[in-house]
Write a protein that holds these residues in place. Structure first.
Motif: not given
Length: 448
Positions: A207-228
């Motif tokens: 929902a936030i940015n479909p182009e940035s999803i990395q299937t093997d590292n979603k939790l890290t991406e989520l916490f990057n979102l939580f930081r930003q």
């Protein structure tokens, strides 16, 4: 609001509290935090080898600001706190701002890394699965507590706990309705509908940015979102990730990634919050110390406000409080029994109360049955025994009547209390009593 104005504001607050103005290093730290930089990035900019010293300087500044403003100020709520200071005109800076990101809006020449452009300045509120609140009764104190934790303390993990129907979901939704503007991202998910944590994370990131999803590292991406960005994630019906027929709070095998997620919420630095709405307390809320970790529990009990019944078509207002007490002040129980009173007793509460004992509708029986089926065999033995007596029973009473070891009995009592079905009563001896509605169900429908 420009960085210069922020520096002027912080300098005024610090000077009022300490009698001293910001030094050059403190100015650099304030500027860096406002721009969303890490302590390591600020240290590099200042020529320091370690981020620890910058962290110490920051914490000293936050302590001074907290003392001056009378509220907890930290790295994660720094921008939002200054926004409120300006908007409520606590000090003599006239600029009015309505959004306070962790980077400077006015500095258009500063480049933003591509990976940060993908999430910053995104407003996304998904409340599709959240209920619509039409009435809110007698929860002002709890609402203030929840608001303080999220607005002033930046608490990262909050559990809202209590039996089914007590008003947990209503409380959280009412808070959101009043505070939508405080969060960039708000997502409400029901575990009953989507149990997979991976699916929930994928839906949020997509929902936030479909182009940035990395299937093997979603939790890290989520916490990057939580930081930003400042995010608020609500997970409703969290008891669904726990195993039935075992002691409360035991994760299903397929749900153990939630345990890691909840723990990471408290350990990783970010500016977001996770609310768990549950009928059972998860182990993380017990094992983690609130003084050391950013966690809080809010346990809801019944209400005793007759206004709760004012729109349910009942008569005999003088009897309403007794009806509320009989059904434990549980809003859902009361709405359900009010329907019975309207249909069979023509709305006359006094007539209903002449009945012998506490009546259970089919819906109430269904809810209680669902709770009973979740219990472990040890818990079922305990509630069956307690339900036989009209008086609370002590551990000694239960030990004599049940073939359970001392450890099994204590663990069973603790688990039932974590489900909010059993209450300890202090007296000459500590004794235990069941929720009246649940006791009536067990006594009439679960005995051999």
């Amino acid at each position: 609001m420009s960085v210069t104005e922020i520096l002027q504001l912080v300098d005024q607050l610090v000077e009022k509290q300490t009698g001293k103005h910001l030094d050059d290093l403190e100015k650099t730290v304030v500027k860096g935090i406002w721009q969303g930089k890490t302590y390591s990035e600020i240290a590099d900019e200042c020529g320091y080898d370690s981020k620890n010293y910058i962290g110490d300087v920051s914490r000293k500044l936050f302590k001074t600001l907290s003392e001056e403003l009378g509220e907890d100020v930290n790295k994660y709520n720094f921008c939002w706190t200054l926004e409120r200071v300006i908007n409520f005109q606590f000090v003599g800076v006239n600029t009015n701002i309505t959004y306070c990101p962790f980077y400077p809006q006015a500095d258009t020449n500063q480049s933003i890394p591509d990976e940060e452009k993908t999430t910053k300045n995104t407003i996304y509120h998904d409340l599709t699965l959240a209920p619509k609140i039409t009435h809110f009764y007698d929860r002002k104190t709890q609402l203030q507590t929840l608001s303080h934790w999220l607005t002033h303390q930046n608490t990262r993990l909050i559990s809202i706990l209590g039996v089914s129907g007590i008003g947990k979901t209503t409380l959280v939704k009412h808070f959101i309705d009043l505070n939508l503007q405080q969060f960039d991202v708000i997502v409400w998910k029901s575990i009953k509908l989507t149990q997979s944590l991976d699916t929930i994370i994928t839906q949020i990131l997509t929902a936030i940015n479909p182009e940035s999803i990395q299937t093997d590292n979603k939790l890290t991406e989520l916490f990057n979102l939580f930081r930003q960005q400042r995010c608020l994630i609500i997970l409703d019906d969290v008891q669904e990730i726990f195993t039935t027929r075992q002691l409360a709070g035991q994760y299903k095998n397929e749900s153990k990634d939630y345990k890691t997620f909840f723990t990471r919420m408290t350990e990783i630095e970010h500016q977001s919050s996770l609310i768990l709405i549950s009928q059972e307390q998860c182990q993380e809320m017990i094992s983690l110390d609130e003084e050391l970790y950013p966690i809080k529990c809010l346990e809801l009990e019944g209400v005793e406000n007759t206004e709760l019944l004012s729109k349910l078509g009942l008569k005999d207002e003088s009897s309403w409080l007794k009806l509320i007490q009989l059904y434990e002040g549980n809003p859902v129980y009361l709405k359900n029994i009010a329907s019975l009173i309207r249909r069979i007793f023509l709305g006359k509460v006094s007539e209903f109360l002449r009945e012998d004992g506490l009546l259970l509708t089919e819906d109430l029986k269904s809810w209680c049955n669902e709770l009973f089926q979740r219990l472990s065999p040890i818990e079922q033995q305990i509630v069956l025994e307690v339900s036989k007596s009209n008086q609370p029973l002590s551990r000694e009473d239960l030990r004599q009547s049940l073939s359970l070891s001392s450890m099994e009995l204590i663990n069973g009592l603790q688990s039932l209390s974590k489900r909010y079905l059993l209450k300890p009563i202090e007296g000459e001896k500590i004794s235990f009593n069941l929720s009246p509605v649940f006791r009536e169900y067990v006594r009439n429908f679960c005995q051999d």
